[in-house]
Design a protein around this motif. Sequence first.
Motif, mmCIF file in Angstrom:
data_model
loop_
_atom_site.group_PDB
_atom_site.id
_atom_site.type_symbol
_atom_site.label_atom_id
_atom_site.label_comp_id
_atom_site.label_asym_id
_atom_site.label_seq_id
_atom_site.Cartn_x
_atom_site.Cartn_y
_atom_site.Cartn_z
ATOM 1 N N MET A 164 72.700 55.651 38.925
ATOM 2 C CA MET A 164 72.070 56.826 39.841
ATOM 3 C C MET A 164 70.885 57.029 39.161
ATOM 4 O O MET A 164 70.426 57.087 37.802
ATOM 5 C CB MET A 164 73.222 58.121 39.865
ATOM 6 C CG MET A 164 74.468 57.634 40.304
ATOM 7 S SD MET A 164 75.120 59.506 40.558
ATOM 8 C CE MET A 164 76.931 58.913 41.304
ATOM 9 N N PHE A 165 69.622 57.448 40.161
ATOM 10 C CA PHE A 165 68.378 57.582 39.639
ATOM 11 C C PHE A 165 67.830 58.744 40.433
ATOM 12 O O PHE A 165 68.413 58.973 41.520
ATOM 13 C CB PHE A 165 67.576 56.252 40.087
ATOM 14 C CG PHE A 165 68.167 55.116 39.360
ATOM 15 C CD1 PHE A 165 67.839 54.547 38.240
ATOM 16 C CD2 PHE A 165 69.277 54.516 39.850
ATOM 17 C CE1 PHE A 165 68.343 53.424 37.683
ATOM 18 C CE2 PHE A 165 69.864 53.337 39.343
ATOM 19 C CZ PHE A 165 69.376 52.779 38.246
ATOM 20 N N LYS A 166 66.595 59.214 40.116
ATOM 21 C CA LYS A 166 65.896 59.934 40.761
ATOM 22 C C LYS A 166 64.508 59.742 40.668
ATOM 23 O O LYS A 166 63.988 58.613 39.932
ATOM 24 C CB LYS A 166 65.966 61.576 40.218
ATOM 25 C CG LYS A 166 65.636 61.692 38.763
ATOM 26 C CD LYS A 166 65.900 62.933 38.393
ATOM 27 C CE LYS A 166 65.681 63.015 36.735
ATOM 28 N NZ LYS A 166 65.950 64.561 36.248
ATOM 29 N N VAL A 167 63.753 60.229 41.483
ATOM 30 C CA VAL A 167 62.149 59.943 41.602
ATOM 31 C C VAL A 167 61.360 60.925 41.009
ATOM 32 O O VAL A 167 61.470 62.028 41.335
ATOM 33 C CB VAL A 167 61.618 59.675 43.083
ATOM 34 C CG1 VAL A 167 60.367 59.369 43.350
ATOM 35 C CG2 VAL A 167 62.639 58.529 43.972
ATOM 36 N N ARG A 168 60.491 60.357 40.084
ATOM 37 C CA ARG A 168 59.716 61.272 39.510
ATOM 38 C C ARG A 168 58.141 60.815 39.256
ATOM 39 O O ARG A 168 58.310 59.537 38.845
ATOM 40 C CB ARG A 168 59.989 61.660 38.053
ATOM 41 C CG ARG A 168 59.366 62.421 37.162
ATOM 42 C CD ARG A 168 59.903 62.887 35.936
ATOM 43 N NE ARG A 168 61.048 63.335 35.843
ATOM 44 C CZ ARG A 168 61.947 63.425 34.769
ATOM 45 N NH1 ARG A 168 61.515 62.777 33.684
ATOM 46 N NH2 ARG A 168 63.146 63.791 34.693
ATOM 47 N N GLN A 247 59.641 64.334 48.633
ATOM 48 C CA GLN A 247 59.363 63.017 48.440
ATOM 49 C C GLN A 247 59.696 61.855 49.532
ATOM 50 O O GLN A 247 59.676 60.703 49.325
ATOM 51 C CB GLN A 247 60.237 62.395 47.329
ATOM 52 C CG GLN A 247 59.642 63.200 45.957
ATOM 53 C CD GLN A 247 60.696 63.018 44.945
ATOM 54 O OE1 GLN A 247 61.864 62.764 45.042
ATOM 55 N NE2 GLN A 247 60.206 63.064 43.587
ATOM 56 N N VAL A 248 60.100 62.389 50.503
ATOM 57 C CA VAL A 248 60.485 61.371 51.912
ATOM 58 C C VAL A 248 59.313 60.397 52.288
ATOM 59 O O VAL A 248 59.638 59.292 52.415
ATOM 60 C CB VAL A 248 60.631 62.354 53.085
ATOM 61 C CG1 VAL A 248 60.784 61.507 54.498
ATOM 62 C CG2 VAL A 248 61.958 63.258 52.997
ATOM 63 N N GLN A 249 57.879 61.026 52.075
ATOM 64 C CA GLN A 249 57.004 59.999 52.431
ATOM 65 C C GLN A 249 56.988 58.665 51.441
ATOM 66 O O GLN A 249 56.264 57.641 51.611
ATOM 67 C CB GLN A 249 55.624 60.669 52.462
ATOM 68 C CG GLN A 249 55.696 61.781 53.744
ATOM 69 C CD GLN A 249 54.594 62.372 53.860
ATOM 70 O OE1 GLN A 249 53.477 61.503 54.066
ATOM 71 N NE2 GLN A 249 54.262 63.428 54.103
ATOM 72 N N GLU A 250 57.582 58.894 50.270
ATOM 73 C CA GLU A 250 57.626 57.725 49.194
ATOM 74 C C GLU A 250 58.622 56.748 49.619
ATOM 75 O O GLU A 250 58.831 55.561 49.145
ATOM 76 C CB GLU A 250 57.848 58.266 48.104
ATOM 77 C CG GLU A 250 56.623 59.421 47.409
ATOM 78 C CD GLU A 250 56.964 59.657 46.201
ATOM 79 O OE1 GLU A 250 57.111 58.855 45.226
ATOM 80 O OE2 GLU A 250 56.807 60.986 45.617
ATOM 81 N N ILE A 251 59.412 57.146 50.349
ATOM 82 C CA ILE A 251 60.420 56.143 50.611
ATOM 83 C C ILE A 251 60.262 54.720 51.303
ATOM 84 O O ILE A 251 60.773 53.725 50.800
ATOM 85 C CB ILE A 251 61.513 56.736 51.867
ATOM 86 C CG1 ILE A 251 62.696 58.117 51.306
ATOM 87 C CG2 ILE A 251 62.626 55.869 52.563
ATOM 88 C CD1 ILE A 251 63.534 58.944 52.175
ATOM 89 N N TYR A 282 58.114 64.679 60.369
ATOM 90 C CA TYR A 282 57.683 63.388 61.374
ATOM 91 C C TYR A 282 57.978 62.242 60.823
ATOM 92 O O TYR A 282 58.283 61.051 61.095
ATOM 93 C CB TYR A 282 56.173 63.871 61.934
ATOM 94 C CG TYR A 282 56.486 64.880 62.882
ATOM 95 C CD1 TYR A 282 56.955 64.721 64.121
ATOM 96 C CD2 TYR A 282 55.837 66.325 62.459
ATOM 97 C CE1 TYR A 282 56.945 65.754 65.182
ATOM 98 C CE2 TYR A 282 56.001 67.383 63.183
ATOM 99 C CZ TYR A 282 56.478 67.107 64.517
ATOM 100 O OH TYR A 282 56.562 68.135 65.487
ATOM 101 N N ALA A 283 57.536 62.307 59.267
ATOM 102 C CA ALA A 283 57.682 61.064 58.123
ATOM 103 C C ALA A 283 59.073 60.675 58.274
ATOM 104 O O ALA A 283 59.369 59.331 58.493
ATOM 105 C CB ALA A 283 57.356 61.522 56.799
ATOM 106 N N LEU A 284 60.188 61.586 58.218
ATOM 107 C CA LEU A 284 61.552 60.970 58.110
ATOM 108 C C LEU A 284 61.790 60.300 59.426
ATOM 109 O O LEU A 284 62.593 59.262 59.600
ATOM 110 C CB LEU A 284 62.402 61.941 57.568
ATOM 111 C CG LEU A 284 63.995 61.629 57.509
ATOM 112 C CD1 LEU A 284 63.900 60.619 56.606
ATOM 113 C CD2 LEU A 284 64.664 62.955 57.033
ATOM 114 N N LYS A 285 61.654 60.945 60.749
ATOM 115 C CA LYS A 285 61.572 60.726 62.017
ATOM 116 C C LYS A 285 61.203 59.126 61.854
ATOM 117 O O LYS A 285 61.912 58.248 62.603
ATOM 118 C CB LYS A 285 61.200 61.603 62.938
ATOM 119 C CG LYS A 285 61.773 61.305 64.227
ATOM 120 C CD LYS A 285 61.030 62.067 65.352
ATOM 121 C CE LYS A 285 61.308 61.731 66.685
ATOM 122 N NZ LYS A 285 60.790 62.625 67.713
#
Length: 416
Positions: A164-168, A247-251, A282-285
């Motif tokens: 498991m990981f997280k984004v930093r 952090q959605v826009q980093e996906i 809107y990014a996630l959409k």
Amino acid sequence: MKQKELKILCLQLKALTIFRDLKQHPIIYSLLDVLESLNCEDGEYILEMYSALCAEIYESGGDLAGFIKDYIKTGDNLYVEKHLVGGVTPEMERALSGELDVLQKLSRLSSEDILNAMKEMNAELERIALPTWNNSKIMAKKEFDAMIKTLDTKGYGIFADSKMFKVRDGELVPIKKADYQTLDQLYGYDRERNMVLRNTESLASGKTASNVLLYGDAGTGKSTTVKACAAHYASKGVRLIEFDKKQVQEIPGFAEKLSNSPLKFIFFIDDLTFTKNDDDYYALKGILEGNVSGTSPNILIYATSNRRHLVKESMADREGDDLHLNDTLQETMSLSSRFGLTITFSKPAKDLYLSIVENMAMEQGLLSSGKAKSKGSREKQLEDLLTRAEAFAIRANGRSPRTAKQFIVLAKNNLA
């Protein structure tokens, strides 16, 4: 090893290309310092370099060969990167073979080899008790071949060492002590959990699977279910990466980086809620409309939320002055509809809540097995526990698995 062999090893380590990242590791960095200092007549300087090397080896477990074995399994290297996209050349194959020979040689380097060379340069070192390290026996080529054969389940690099990981700061950070419950520690919500489990199994098997939205009341085990299902299929190559809502826009960037990996990834967004006109909405959409799993079949998005449509609404939004109010409402609901699988977690009824409490109590040893006490005594014990659990739920935030867990923790310490 003789002085000449140590000098050759030093040059070979400096020439590493496939495993060039190894040179940046503190152990190898310190080892190179020691090997280069062997011609130095300054005994104190040599001692300083050698003690620093031993400290680094001790930090990694005290076994130099064991460190090499772990590095082969978990270190990043050029060969694996090219292997995954079919870009390995004959020259790279030859370089790999030669460098594995170097790692094999390195795994046999003993503290006595270096101490003997140091003492040749400075006889006074004979009087000093110096630290040493261990060397287990490994076969570098065999370890590397085994790693390549299990890339799709055990992974490589950081993915071989953590599940498991997280984004930093734009980077993946392993969660060394991931806080999750196993499936057999979860009670109730069998239907809901099995839906998530079957979808995750499809992902692990390389079959078609859906992005998942788990929504419902707080404390009902939505995020716990996601983590438990991901952990259950970790041995089949599933890894979980947790993103914060911001952090959605980093996906998309991470999806592109991981698209060639043989592993399967769950991009997990917990407690997802947006405000009106939120750019991240809107990014996630856009991500879901483009379907990140469409171009990267090894990646799915799992999200949890306490709101069915993910957007905070007010009565004014419902009664607004928009000429096309229905269109506005449809826009609000459009994000949640982009998830292929939506699962509802509602607060448990009294019977389910008390069943969860009973199971947790048995797991924690709060109820006698029946052998030590009579059946009637155990039933009275259970009745008392459930009465207190129901009273606790009324005082707390209502019935939920989270409330049950909080009660059990307090009961175990005689505080509830």
